[in-house]
Design an enzyme around this catalytic site. Sequence first.
Site, PDB file in Angstrom:
ATOM      1  N   LYS A 185       0.837  -1.211   0.000  1.00 35.45           N
ATOM      2  CA  LYS A 185       0.000   0.000   0.000  1.00 35.45           C
ATOM      3  C   LYS A 185       0.870   1.259   0.000  1.00 35.45           C
ATOM      4  O   LYS A 185       0.689   2.152  -0.813  1.00 35.45           O
ATOM      5  CB  LYS A 185      -0.921   0.033   1.245  1.00 35.45           C
ATOM      6  N   ARG A 230      -9.864   0.819   8.495  1.00 31.94           N
ATOM      7  CA  ARG A 230      -9.432  -0.541   8.813  1.00 31.94           C
ATOM      8  C   ARG A 230     -10.500  -1.295   9.592  1.00 31.94           C
ATOM      9  O   ARG A 230     -10.277  -2.449   9.956  1.00 31.94           O
ATOM     10  CB  ARG A 230      -8.200  -0.466   9.690  1.00 31.94           C
ATOM     11  N   ARG A 266      11.839  -5.564   5.083  1.00 28.51           N
ATOM     12  CA  ARG A 266      11.582  -4.132   4.826  1.00 28.51           C
ATOM     13  C   ARG A 266      12.553  -3.246   5.599  1.00 28.51           C
ATOM     14  O   ARG A 266      12.884  -3.511   6.738  1.00 28.51           O
ATOM     15  CB  ARG A 266      10.153  -3.779   5.224  1.00 28.51           C
ATOM     16  N   ARG A 301      11.277  -1.386  11.079  1.00 26.10           N
ATOM     17  CA  ARG A 301      10.167  -1.029  11.960  1.00 26.10           C
ATOM     18  C   ARG A 301      10.054  -2.030  13.104  1.00 26.10           C
ATOM     19  O   ARG A 301      10.199  -3.223  12.904  1.00 26.10           O
ATOM     20  CB  ARG A 301       8.850  -1.010  11.168  1.00 26.10           C
ATOM     21  N   ARG A 312      -0.288  -9.014  13.466  1.00 26.76           N
ATOM     22  CA  ARG A 312      -0.901  -8.030  12.563  1.00 26.76           C
ATOM     23  C   ARG A 312      -1.705  -8.738  11.473  1.00 26.76           C
ATOM     24  O   ARG A 312      -2.761  -8.248  11.063  1.00 26.76           O
ATOM     25  CB  ARG A 312       0.180  -7.142  11.945  1.00 26.76           C
TER      26      ARG A 312
HETATM   27  P1  AP5 Z   1       4.880  -1.598   1.978  1.00 27.57           P
HETATM   28  O1  AP5 Z   1       4.486  -0.807   0.783  1.00 27.57           O
HETATM   29  O2  AP5 Z   1       5.664  -0.924   3.040  1.00 27.57           O
HETATM   30  O3  AP5 Z   1       3.598  -2.357   2.596  1.00 27.57           O
HETATM   31  P2  AP5 Z   1       2.274  -1.783   3.270  1.00 27.57           P
HETATM   32  O4  AP5 Z   1       1.111  -2.391   2.587  1.00 27.57           O
HETATM   33  O5  AP5 Z   1       2.341  -0.297   3.355  1.00 27.57           O
HETATM   34  O6  AP5 Z   1       2.398  -2.497   4.687  1.00 27.57           O
HETATM   35  P3  AP5 Z   1       2.412  -1.896   6.165  1.00 27.57           P
HETATM   36  O7  AP5 Z   1       3.167  -2.893   7.005  1.00 27.57           O
HETATM   37  O8  AP5 Z   1       2.874  -0.482   6.195  1.00 27.57           O
HETATM   38  O9  AP5 Z   1       0.915  -1.976   6.505  1.00 27.57           O
HETATM   39  P4  AP5 Z   1       0.251  -1.980   7.867  1.00 27.57           P
HETATM   40  O10 AP5 Z   1      -1.111  -1.733   7.425  1.00 27.57           O
HETATM   41  O11 AP5 Z   1       0.457  -3.177   8.689  1.00 27.57           O
HETATM   42  O12 AP5 Z   1       1.040  -0.838   8.695  1.00 27.57           O
HETATM   43  P5  AP5 Z   1       0.669   0.668   8.984  1.00 27.57           P
HETATM   44  O13 AP5 Z   1       1.914   1.438   8.999  1.00 27.57           O
HETATM   45  O14 AP5 Z   1      -0.445   1.100   8.123  1.00 27.57           O
HETATM   46  O15 AP5 Z   1       5.707  -2.876   1.442  1.00 27.57           O
HETATM   47  C1  AP5 Z   1       6.253  -3.823   2.350  1.00 27.57           C
HETATM   48  C2  AP5 Z   1       7.626  -4.301   1.862  1.00 27.57           C
HETATM   49  O16 AP5 Z   1       7.463  -5.010   0.625  1.00 27.57           O
HETATM   50  C3  AP5 Z   1       8.626  -3.181   1.556  1.00 27.57           C
HETATM   51  O17 AP5 Z   1       9.890  -3.587   1.958  1.00 27.57           O
HETATM   52  C4  AP5 Z   1       8.547  -3.013   0.026  1.00 27.57           C
HETATM   53  O18 AP5 Z   1       9.776  -2.552  -0.499  1.00 27.57           O
HETATM   54  C5  AP5 Z   1       8.215  -4.423  -0.422  1.00 27.57           C
HETATM   55  N1  AP5 Z   1       7.343  -4.452  -1.624  1.00 27.57           N
HETATM   56  C6  AP5 Z   1       6.270  -3.661  -1.897  1.00 27.57           C
HETATM   57  N2  AP5 Z   1       5.704  -4.008  -3.062  1.00 27.57           N
HETATM   58  C7  AP5 Z   1       6.428  -5.068  -3.536  1.00 27.57           C
HETATM   59  C8  AP5 Z   1       6.329  -5.883  -4.708  1.00 27.57           C
HETATM   60  N3  AP5 Z   1       5.374  -5.679  -5.641  1.00 27.57           N
HETATM   61  N4  AP5 Z   1       7.233  -6.876  -4.865  1.00 27.57           N
HETATM   62  C9  AP5 Z   1       8.205  -7.089  -3.935  1.00 27.57           C
HETATM   63  N5  AP5 Z   1       8.346  -6.354  -2.813  1.00 27.57           N
HETATM   64  C10 AP5 Z   1       7.470  -5.351  -2.611  1.00 27.57           C
HETATM   65  O19 AP5 Z   1       0.094   0.563  10.479  1.00 27.57           O
HETATM   66  C11 AP5 Z   1       0.945   0.312  11.561  1.00 27.57           C
HETATM   67  C12 AP5 Z   1       0.147   0.266  12.859  1.00 27.57           C
HETATM   68  O20 AP5 Z   1      -0.482   1.543  13.086  1.00 27.57           O
HETATM   69  C13 AP5 Z   1      -1.013  -0.728  12.901  1.00 27.57           C
HETATM   70  O21 AP5 Z   1      -0.583  -2.005  13.273  1.00 27.57           O
HETATM   71  C14 AP5 Z   1      -1.929  -0.088  13.948  1.00 27.57           C
HETATM   72  O22 AP5 Z   1      -1.433  -0.315  15.249  1.00 27.57           O
HETATM   73  C15 AP5 Z   1      -1.790   1.398  13.655  1.00 27.57           C
HETATM   74  N6  AP5 Z   1      -2.790   1.869  12.683  1.00 27.57           N
HETATM   75  C16 AP5 Z   1      -2.547   2.408  11.446  1.00 27.57           C
HETATM   76  N7  AP5 Z   1      -3.694   2.714  10.833  1.00 27.57           N
HETATM   77  C17 AP5 Z   1      -4.699   2.384  11.686  1.00 27.57           C
HETATM   78  C18 AP5 Z   1      -6.120   2.446  11.610  1.00 27.57           C
HETATM   79  N8  AP5 Z   1      -6.741   2.918  10.519  1.00 27.57           N
HETATM   80  N9  AP5 Z   1      -6.826   1.996  12.684  1.00 27.57           N
HETATM   81  C19 AP5 Z   1      -6.224   1.536  13.798  1.00 27.57           C
HETATM   82  N10 AP5 Z   1      -4.881   1.425  13.913  1.00 27.57           N
HETATM   83  C20 AP5 Z   1      -4.125   1.854  12.868  1.00 27.57           C
HETATM   84 MG    MG Z   2       2.581   1.090   4.948  1.00 26.96          MG
END
Ligand code: AP5
Ligand code: MG
Length: 216
Positions: free
Chosen positions: A13, A88, A127, A160, A171
């Site tokens: 994402k 979410r 990552r 992270r 997660r």
């Molecule tokens: P990346 O693009 O970083 O993945 P992502 O989908 O952004 O994954 P996240 O881990 O950031 O999602 P998340 O939803 O768990 O975390 P968030 O920060 O939102 O890609 C991942 C890796 O793969 C990278 O190394 C990249 O280079 C590689 N990659 C990407 N595309 C690729 C491809 N096509 N091929 C190969 N490699 C590839 O949330 C963190 C925390 O915040 C949550 O756990 C929660 O506690 C809180 N939080 C955030 N939002 C909310 C909400 N709305 N409600 C409640 N709590 C929330």
């Molecule tokens: Mg992300």
Amino acid sequence: MRVAFLGPPGAGKGTQARELAREWGVPHVATGDLLREALAAATPLGLEAKRYMDQGALVPDEVIIGATAERLREADAARGFILDGFPRTVAQAEALARLLAEQGQKLDAVIFFEVFEPELLRRLTGRRVCRGCGATFHVTFAPPRSAGVCDRCGGELYQREDDSEATVLNRLQVFARQTAPLLDHYRRQRLLTTVRGEGSIESVRGEVREATGALQ
Ligand code: AP5
Ligand code: MG
Ligand code: ZN
């Protein structure tokens, strides 16, 4: 262009939203980044969120809804946005719909990045994120030119805290339990498009461009 990117942790994402937001000229509103910035600045929001993020649990709806609403009311989001990681839960989706309705707006599309667990684990455990500009790399799939250093700004790359294997597994469960019900929610509203998220970063980007082509 008001779009939400939905998908399990590691689905890509953030990687896609960062580039496409630049391309489309709209802000990239990532709630995870917003919380990590709040934590780095030691604000009450950041300190409250940390307890949940460290365990891979969701921050309570009222906390994240308030913070996201505030961000979406900023001037740059008036022309559109890419939401990454929000909503979410169904309660967050309903709050978002109300917030947009108050401004005479609505969500145009929800893109679901479909990626399966073995690939998610490979992506998350490799990552690396830049402390300076937030750019995301992967030790194998998207390595920086020089290990540990950001290609874009020269900043230091870090892992992270919630990317440890135990937290990642939690997660993934949280996604299945609390976020996956949103797929049906948005399918019923005919807003959902599923993109195969397992190709190369470029090919996935092409699919998202295609899925949103009519909106641009
Ligand atoms: P990346 O693009 O970083 O993945 P992502 O989908 O952004 O994954 P996240 O881990 O950031 O999602 P998340 O939803 O768990 O975390 P968030 O920060 O939102 O890609 C991942 C890796 O793969 C990278 O190394 C990249 O280079 C590689 N990659 C990407 N595309 C690729 C491809 N096509 N091929 C190969 N490699 C590839 O949330 C963190 C925390 O915040 C949550 O756990 C929660 O506690 C809180 N939080 C955030 N939002 C909310 C909400 N709305 N409600 C409640 N709590 C929330
Ligand atoms: Mg992300
Ligand atoms: Zn950087």
